[in-house]
Design an enzyme around this catalytic site. Structure first.
Site, PDB file in Angstrom:
ATOM      1  N   GLN A   1      36.599  44.046  32.664  1.00  0.00           N
ATOM      2  CA  GLN A   1      37.785  43.246  32.902  1.00  0.00           C
ATOM      3  C   GLN A   1      38.502  42.815  31.631  1.00  0.00           C
ATOM      4  O   GLN A   1      39.718  42.560  31.638  1.00  0.00           O
ATOM      5  CB  GLN A   1      37.415  42.014  33.733  1.00  0.00           C
ATOM      6  CG  GLN A   1      38.554  41.095  34.098  1.00  0.00           C
ATOM      7  CD  GLN A   1      39.714  41.800  34.776  1.00  0.00           C
ATOM      8  OE1 GLN A   1      40.873  41.460  34.565  1.00  0.00           O
ATOM      9  NE2 GLN A   1      39.442  42.797  35.599  1.00  0.00           N
TER      10      GLN A   1
ATOM     11  N   LYS B   1      40.075  45.412  51.525  1.00  0.00           N
ATOM     12  CA  LYS B   1      39.295  46.104  50.496  1.00  0.00           C
ATOM     13  C   LYS B   1      37.859  46.170  50.976  1.00  0.00           C
ATOM     14  O   LYS B   1      37.302  45.172  51.443  1.00  0.00           O
ATOM     15  CB  LYS B   1      39.381  45.368  49.156  1.00  0.00           C
ATOM     16  CG  LYS B   1      38.634  46.110  48.041  1.00  0.00           C
ATOM     17  CD  LYS B   1      39.023  45.619  46.660  1.00  0.00           C
ATOM     18  CE  LYS B   1      38.430  44.272  46.347  1.00  0.00           C
ATOM     19  NZ  LYS B   1      38.693  43.886  44.929  1.00  0.00           N
TER      20      LYS B   1
ATOM     21  N   GLY C   1      35.754  34.835  35.555  1.00  0.00           N
ATOM     22  CA  GLY C   1      34.480  35.548  35.657  1.00  0.00           C
ATOM     23  C   GLY C   1      33.605  35.063  36.800  1.00  0.00           C
ATOM     24  O   GLY C   1      33.414  35.756  37.787  1.00  0.00           O
TER      25      GLY C   1
END
Length: 328
Positions: free
Chosen positions: A141, A69, A225
């Protein structure tokens, strides 16, 4: 010929149950030593206030997937250029011969694979009768974490806690409409933490969001997070009360402030970490062992998740003849 898959393509091809299965398999392969995960690199682009992060991975077994990625971060883009601050793609190769298979947008894929990590954790660590979920954070998210939990447990009620009340209200409306749950925004942190059967932290907070003493016995917590050594979403009390499971031991001990800070100040012993989620998926390590047990899953995000989910997207693209063929 290799394929180009846009965000719209990825959204059409990928669903949460498939993402959860792919991420679970990635965790299993990491635990079995059938994956290669080099340290992610971050290249500064100083003249333009930018940077490029590369996250490569190889997954063996039947998946046999190789990829990376690539994420660019230009914090001034929105104000200066009218472009997103974060842009990215996943490049997928054939693990057998290294040939290019696909290039696909990483935005939706990243959100789904991160949500899926919480889904895997809920499968093995949340009580079967979990009905109330509390989520700290109302950003991109948040809905994916709720969706993943709903794939694994019959959640009926959701509390949303956010530093931006308007965003919390908007998310509660979205969750109610999309998932037919009873979603409610609240500023009562103590009530939200104490009510949770599943508690998810999906924020950029640098300090703990709640008092671990407020947690009810039997709660499962997913911390997805913070992934900086100096940032924590949960406190040492939470760690002390919990069976702690991580996505990858080395990554979490290097990047997860939730663990690093209490280990460094002596309030938590790294030797108490129960183990990696992949060992639980494989069946070599126990997950939840009692209704009163508090569990905490810490994830910093791994390139293996991206590559595993990208492999699923590519397979579905072939089946459905989706995407645009590129000249080799």
């Amino acid at each position: 010929m290799p394929l180009w898959l846009t965000r719209n393509d990825v959204e059409r091809l990928l669903d949460m149950p498939a993402a959860i299965e792919a991420v679970a398999e990635a965790y299993r392969l990491i635990y079995r030593g059938e994956a290669e995960l080099p340290v992610r690199s971050n290249i500064p682009v100083a003249p333009h206030d930018g940077s490029l992060m590369t996250m490569p991975a190889y997954l063996g077994g039947e998946m046999d997937a190789l990829g990376a990625k690539l994420i660019s971060f230009y914090g001034t883009n929105p104000a200066r250029r009218g472009l997103p601050a974060i842009q990215g793609n996943v490049v997928l190769f054939d693990g057998r011969d290294g040939s290019l298979l696909a290039l696909m947008d990483a935005g939706y894929l990243t959100a789904m694979r991160t949500g899926a990590s919480g889904g895997v954790a809920a499968r093995y660590l949340a009580r079967e009768d979990s009905r109330t979920l509390t989520i700290f954070g109302s950003g991109v998210q948040a809905p994916y974490q709720v969706e993943a939990a709903l794939c694994e447990r019959a959640v009926e009620r959701v509390f949303v806690v956010s530093r931006t009340p308007a965003n919390a209200e908007a998310l509660a409306v979205e969750l109610t409409e999309r998932f037919s749950v009873q979603a409610q925004a609240t500023a009562d942190v103590e009530m939200a933490a104490a009510s949770a059967d599943i508690l998810v932290t999906a924020t950029s907070a640098h300090e703990p969001l709640f008092d671990g003493a407020q947690l009810r016995p039997g709660v499962h917590i997913s911390g997805i997070g913070s992934h900086l050594p100096y940032a924590s979403e949960v406190d040492a009390v939470t760690l002390g009360r919990s069976k702690v499971v991580v996505d990858q031991m080395s990554a979490c001990l290097a990047e997860a402030g939730d663990l690093i800070r209490p280990i460094e100040d002596g309030s938590y012993d790294a030797g108490r970490i129960h183990g990696e989620i992949g060992a639980i998926v494989e069946g070599d390590l126990a997950g939840r062992e009692g209704a009163e047990e508090i569990t905490f899953f810490k994830s910093v995000g791994l390139a293996a998740q991206d590559v595993a989910v990208a492999r699923v997207v590519y397979s579905k693209a072939l089946d459905q003849k989706a995407g645009i063929e590129l000249d080799a």
